[in-house]
Write an enzyme that holds these catalytic residues in place. Structure first.
Site, PDB file in Angstrom:
ATOM      1  N   SER A 282     -34.785 -38.660 -14.438  1.00 57.54           N
ATOM      2  CA  SER A 282     -33.348 -38.921 -14.404  1.00 57.54           C
ATOM      3  C   SER A 282     -33.140 -40.343 -14.881  1.00 57.54           C
ATOM      4  O   SER A 282     -34.099 -41.081 -15.099  1.00 57.54           O
ATOM      5  CB  SER A 282     -32.825 -38.768 -12.980  1.00 57.54           C
ATOM      6  OG  SER A 282     -33.313 -39.853 -12.201  1.00 57.54           O
ATOM      7  N   LYS A 283     -31.888 -40.710 -14.992  1.00 55.23           N
ATOM      8  CA  LYS A 283     -31.592 -42.069 -15.458  1.00 55.23           C
ATOM      9  C   LYS A 283     -32.239 -43.120 -14.564  1.00 55.23           C
ATOM     10  O   LYS A 283     -32.547 -44.214 -15.016  1.00 55.23           O
ATOM     11  CB  LYS A 283     -30.083 -42.288 -15.500  1.00 55.23           C
ATOM     12  CG  LYS A 283     -29.477 -41.749 -16.776  1.00 55.23           C
ATOM     13  CD  LYS A 283     -28.076 -42.290 -16.971  1.00 55.23           C
ATOM     14  CE  LYS A 283     -27.435 -41.612 -18.175  1.00 55.23           C
ATOM     15  NZ  LYS A 283     -26.000 -41.447 -18.023  1.00 55.23           N
TER      16      LYS A 283
END
Ligand code: GLU
Length: 472
Positions: A245-246
């Site tokens: 994920s980011k």
């Protein structure tokens, strides 16, 4: 006909997870001589990001994953956009109402919030509103949603081609919203209606959608449609095991492109996240994957998306797979970005030939090869020391080099070797100051090849400049 699809939502940067899922959909369609469709699931207007759709399509094109029905392949439609099909979903929601597979629910957001707090979720209370009353309220314009009427008690069987049969107790499945009060469908309704109408036979998607599948299976049942085959692939993980994920790493394909990753290498690397070749080969083309693909070569272990390994794969493509012409075309935008120009196509190719074992991303090239393109480069501290130490030798060597008729290896090699011998020095003690003087660093391609590419004029000029530098 085998028909696969990806159904990305245009809610942000084009995600590597989308690319990874797209590869498997593309490959499975091609393996079967079928169709690969792209459908933009843009019904969530709150999460909609302008431009995201274009970037998803550009990403697919960049990776060589063009869809079969779309403007760029001359197909009749596509990409499909759910926002252009809203009327359709409303009609299908009505069908479910008629068949008593759905009901209208009129709770306000505040009421829903209260029910959620008290009951832990929506408790299906609007099921009790008599049908005629619900229809009258809807006709009078009262805001409401349409919910799925999950049959209870009951069991829902989900067959996943990779994971086998999973049984769900319908008590676990909520009466999800199918049509929102603004008339937009939810993911569940639009997804199932579209997969059916588009003739999707094989739904290949990320594991995170597994929980939605029993709802989808109920919808197929409600409409009386055949259930497609489901394949839920494992999610990409960041090193350490967390979901990619980011927060755990870069997820945007644009980021990797800007860092100088080749589309072939990213596509190859992502393929390896779930698939391995029967012969264990790590480098393969998309069509080789199509050729060799079968589901029993797909593994369900949480694949780790690792920048270092991706870079390694990229380096392999740079060194071993791309032709020099291809490589030249790929580095040009990065050269321009770095403000470097090249005197000729031929010169750029000769430099690339020397440098290709020495860089692993396109972005690294201008910075590592700068001394082939301009005199204005920095001298590493170690290089300066070498120049200072070898200044006397360098001065003598410069005179000899200046007298050579040309700078091909046939001339420079014997001259430099003889020079070392005459001066009673090890070859290395002559080479290092020379290397430092003409490149500003100590790790470079082979000396003689480099001298040949740089040419006499440049080499002499740089030796003079380096001497001036240490003597000032
Ligand atoms: N719109 C969903 C997504 O954003 C589609 C999931 C599916 O493939 O059904 O990935």
């Amino acid at each position: 006909m085998v028909t696969t699809r990806i159904a990305p939502s245009p809610t942000g940067d084009p995600h590597v997870g989308t690319a990874y899922i797209a590869i498997f959909n593309y490959v499975w369609a091609k393996k079967n001589g079928g169709r690969f469709i792209v459908r933009i699931e843009d019904t969530d207007r709150q999460r909609y990001v302008p431009g995201a759709e274009e970037r998803i399509l550009a990403m697919l094109h960049w990776l060589g994953l063009d869809y079969d029905e779309g403007p760029d392949t001359g197909g009749p439609h596509g990409p499909y956009r759910q926002s252009e099909r809203l009327e359709l979903y409303r009609r299908y929601a009505e069908i479910l109402l008629e068949r008593d597979w759905a009901y209208r629910a009129f709770e306000t957001p505040e009421e829903l919030e209260r029910i959620r707090r008290e009951k832990g979720g929506y408790d299906g209370r609007a099921r009790n509103i008599p049908k005629a009353e619900a229809e009258a309220r809807a006709r009078a314009g009262e805001p409401h949603v349409i919910r799925l009427k999950v049959p209870r008690p009951g069991t829902i069987e989900v067959h996943d081609a990779l994971r086998g049969l999973v049984r769900y107790d319908s008590a676990e499945i909520p009466d999800v919203v199918l049509l929102k009060s603004d008339g937009f469908p939810t993911y569940h309704l639009a997804n199932v209606v579209d997969d059916h109408l588009m003739g999707v036979t094989d739904v290949i998607r990320g594991e995170e959608w597994l929980v939605s599948t029993p709802i989808h299976v109920l919808l197929y049942q409600a409409f009386g449609w055949d259930v497609p085959k489901f394949y839920h692939l494992p999610l990409l993980r960041a090193p350490g095991g967390a979901k990619l994920s980011k927060r755990t790493g870069h997820t945007s394909v644009d980021h990797y492109r800007e860092e100088g990753i080749l589309p072939e290498a990213l596509r190859n690397y992502l393929s390896l996240m779930g698939f391995s070749m029967p012969d264990g080969r790590e480098v393969f083309t998309l069509s080789e994957m199509v050729e060799a693909f079968s589901w029993d070569r797909v593994s369900l272990g949480g694949p780790v998306f690792d920048w270092e390994k991706l870079v390694w794969m990229n380096g392999k493509y740079i060194r071993e797979v791309l032709t020099l012409d291809e490589l030249a075309e790929r580095v040009k935008p990065f050269m321009t970005e770095a403000g470097l120009t090249w005197p000729s196509e031929d010169y750029l190719r000769r430099v690339l030939e020397l440098m290709r074992p020495r860089f692993e991303t396109l972005k690294e090239f201008p910075q590592k090869a700068i001394y082939f393109f301009q005199d204005d480069f920095d001298y590493e501290a170690k290089a300066q020391k070498e120049i200072a130490k070898g200044a006397a030798l360098l001065r003598e060597l410069k005179e000899k080099l200046a007298n050579l008729p040309d700078f091909s290896q046939a001339y420079t090699e014997p001259l430099i070797k003889a020079f070392a011998e005459e001066s009673g020095k090890k070859l290395r003690h002559v080479m290092q100051p020379l290397r430092a003087a003409i490149t500003g660093r100590l790790a470079t391609p082979g000396m003689y090849e480099m001298l040949e590419v740089l040419g006499k004029e440049t080499v002499i000029r740089r030796i003079e400049r380096a001497l001036a530098l240490v003597e000032s």
